[in-house]
Design a protein around this motif. Sequence first.
Motif, PDB file in Angstrom:
ATOM      1  N   THR A  19       0.852  -1.339   0.067  1.00  0.00           N
ATOM      2  CA  THR A  19      -0.003  -0.045   0.052  1.00  0.00           C
ATOM      3  C   THR A  19       0.813   1.150  -0.085  1.00  0.00           C
ATOM      4  OG1 THR A  19      -0.223  -0.093   2.240  1.00  0.00           O
ATOM      5  CG2 THR A  19      -1.851  -1.082   1.116  1.00  0.00           C
ATOM      6  N   PRO A  20       0.385   2.173  -0.504  1.00  0.00           N
ATOM      7  CA  PRO A  20       1.093   3.712  -0.410  1.00  0.00           C
ATOM      8  C   PRO A  20       1.291   4.477   0.608  1.00  0.00           C
ATOM      9  CG  PRO A  20      -1.049   3.965  -1.415  1.00  0.00           C
ATOM     10  CD  PRO A  20      -1.094   2.556  -0.802  1.00  0.00           C
ATOM     11  N   SER A  36       2.852   1.251   6.168  1.00  0.00           N
ATOM     12  CA  SER A  36       2.424   2.143   5.076  1.00  0.00           C
ATOM     13  C   SER A  36       0.857   1.897   5.443  1.00  0.00           C
ATOM     14  CB  SER A  36       2.427   1.275   3.874  1.00  0.00           C
ATOM     15  OG  SER A  36       1.721   1.581   2.836  1.00  0.00           O
ATOM     16  N   LEU A  37       0.085   3.157   5.668  1.00  0.00           N
ATOM     17  CA  LEU A  37      -1.085   3.128   6.348  1.00  0.00           C
ATOM     18  C   LEU A  37      -1.182   2.402   7.553  1.00  0.00           C
ATOM     19  CD1 LEU A  37      -3.289   2.766   2.834  1.00  0.00           C
ATOM     20  CD2 LEU A  37      -2.183   4.921   3.943  1.00  0.00           C
ATOM     21  N   LYS A 306       7.218  11.995  -3.949  1.00  0.00           N
ATOM     22  CA  LYS A 306       6.474  12.462  -2.770  1.00  0.00           C
ATOM     23  C   LYS A 306       7.141  13.024  -1.759  1.00  0.00           C
ATOM     24  CE  LYS A 306       1.671  11.264  -4.293  1.00  0.00           C
ATOM     25  NZ  LYS A 306       0.560  10.501  -3.772  1.00  0.00           N
ATOM     26  N   PRO A 307       6.664  13.653  -0.547  1.00  0.00           N
ATOM     27  CA  PRO A 307       7.542  13.932   0.638  1.00  0.00           C
ATOM     28  C   PRO A 307       8.242  12.707   1.112  1.00  0.00           C
ATOM     29  CG  PRO A 307       5.546  15.234   0.546  1.00  0.00           C
ATOM     30  CD  PRO A 307       5.471  14.319  -0.681  1.00  0.00           C
ATOM     31  N   GLY A 330      11.994   6.458   2.898  1.00  0.00           N
ATOM     32  CA  GLY A 330      10.368   5.941   2.859  1.00  0.00           C
ATOM     33  C   GLY A 330       9.803   7.212   2.609  1.00  0.00           C
ATOM     34  N   SER A 331       8.979   6.993   1.409  1.00  0.00           N
ATOM     35  CA  SER A 331       8.139   8.388   0.994  1.00  0.00           C
ATOM     36  C   SER A 331       6.549   8.087   0.857  1.00  0.00           C
ATOM     37  CB  SER A 331       8.617   8.601  -0.562  1.00  0.00           C
ATOM     38  OG  SER A 331       7.771   9.581  -1.006  1.00  0.00           O
ATOM     39  N   LEU A 332       5.997   9.239   0.690  1.00  0.00           N
ATOM     40  CA  LEU A 332       4.521   8.918   0.673  1.00  0.00           C
ATOM     41  C   LEU A 332       4.132   8.414  -0.774  1.00  0.00           C
ATOM     42  CD1 LEU A 332       3.307  12.278   2.639  1.00  0.00           C
ATOM     43  CD2 LEU A 332       3.647   9.887   3.552  1.00  0.00           C
ATOM     44  N   ASP A 333       5.084   8.219  -1.593  1.00  0.00           N
ATOM     45  CA  ASP A 333       4.894   7.789  -2.841  1.00  0.00           C
ATOM     46  C   ASP A 333       4.790   6.342  -2.704  1.00  0.00           C
ATOM     47  OD1 ASP A 333       7.569   7.005  -2.660  1.00  0.00           O
ATOM     48  OD2 ASP A 333       8.184   8.241  -4.208  1.00  0.00           O
TER      49      ASP A 333
END
Length: 351
Positions: A19-20, A36-37, A306-307, A330-333
Amino acid sequence: MNHSEKFQQRCVASLKTLTPHITCLAVHRNLLYAASLNLINVFDLSHYTHIDAFNQSPASGFVKSIAFTNSRVFTAHQDRKIRVWLITPSKRHRLLSSLPTVTDRLRRCIVPRNYVSVRRHKSRLWIQHCDTVSGLAVNQRLMYSVSWDKSFKVWDLFSFRCLESVKAHEDAINALVVNRDGTVYTASTDGSIKVWRRDCEAKRHVLVSTIGRQKSTVNALALDGGGAGLFSGGCDGEICRWEWGCEENGAVKMETLRGHSGAILCLIHVAGLLASASADLTVRIWQRERGRSGYSCRAVLEGHEKPVKSLVAFPGGDDDSNGVVRLFSGSLDGEIKVWELFGSARFCVPN
């Protein structure tokens, strides 16, 4: 600084989670944990393979922090709980408990003075967080948790009992680090960093010092290798370096590191390097030249879309070469990049 002595870096791998939106990274026993989430993904660092995923329940909300002790994993959640997991011999993860435990709640619920008011006509047991648990840190037999409810709590890692709750800030607490001597540092949306130590006679933590009041929210903290220096980063994109001055319990701002164009979201210090992750999609590597007091940016790691929300690192690359640091961003992407950093011997950060 001799700029001809180039700092080198390379991206050696890229990992994707199921998951993103990666919120937290941590490493333990050659395993990489990536939240992730609500899901926590586990990768074996020997060959970068995905070997497990746990905490399947979306009701727990985002995972904000991960800490370890021996074969147990502690995770901080948006639903105000801390969960305890057992690492099995097959490297799977089984839920043991959540904190505060049912036993601890039942033991205290019958005594009225164990309740605190959290808002009008609403009260909770003082051992319970009443908002997102934003950070965890383990020090010997104690674990510390901080929350957006403005408090930090102290837990016994053997009994899982909550030992203490401290109303620490005027706004949400975003970050926590604990020195080896037990000194606790908390950073808040109220712009302050506070220093706490345990009073052995009173058997509780007391406020030792307040380090400045920043104009910006403080999002991240990191201690240097010896614990004598503290780094803080906030929404203004600046990193402050603090050291203890001559005044008793006082901290002095030594310098401000600038270069990011977005908020600082994470700081770590490892093997003489300071790494900063930012909403500007980059990671910067900072280092101090031998014989000089200031830090300079030695590398900018780019490639995330992403950030960059979380970092974790440890000495040693794939070939275990001396002077190599392996860093994970680790990124929000939803992507985790694996970097190897090669520094010059001329540059170091004293302990």
